[in-house]
Write a protein that holds these residues in place. Structure first.
Motif: not given
Length: 154
Positions: A1-11, A128-137
């Protein structure tokens, strides 16, 4: 499973950056005052603050109505592409930068200006970069199409 799929960040970086950089501007001004003294600077600051808060509230209402999270470190349940998100993929973060500039103008504290730019830079790399990875996943091609139509910032 893609690490970004669940949530984009811890903080939740964006609100933490906004608060900490605002406090930094105030403290820096106490020790190293940098005044902005132009005619109408406080009026401009008030207008910028009002615009930023209006965009923030509009974006938050849009997210709430779409039944997805407002918190930047939680996973999105829906891809929101309307309201202010039809103009910017990050309207809240853009409004945060405008808010900092407005606070600087209103307080006539020039430290807010470089720290507003730093806020944008740090928000881009930490959120932003992590959120975009989350949204693409999460949303795949739908998010890609949205990115082609709407700019990241403005």
């Amino acid at each position: 499973m893609n690490a970004y799929r669940a949530k984009p960040n811890l903080v939740p970086w964006p609100p933490l950056l906004l608060v900490s950089l605002t406090l930094a501007a105030i403290v820096l001004h106490l020790f190293f005052p940098l005044q902005m003294a132009f005619t109408g600077i406080r009026i401009l600051g008030g207008v910028l603050i009002a615009v930023a808060l209006a965009v923030d509230l509009w974006a938050m209402k849009t997210l709430h109505d779409a039944r997805t999270t407002i918190m930047p470190h939680r996973g999105s349940s829906h891809l929101v592409t309307h309201g202010p998100f039809g103009y910017s993929r990050n309207p809240i973060y853009a409004a945060n930068i405008v808010l900092m500039v407005g606070m600087g103008c209103f307080a006539m504290n020039a430290w807010f200006l470089p720290l507003a730019a730093l806020n944008g830079l740090l928000t881009h790399f930490l959120a932003v970069r992590r959120e975009e990875n989350h949204l693409i996943a999460r949303f795949g091609y739908q998010f890609e199409l949205y990115c082609r139509k709407v700019r990241r910032w403005i």
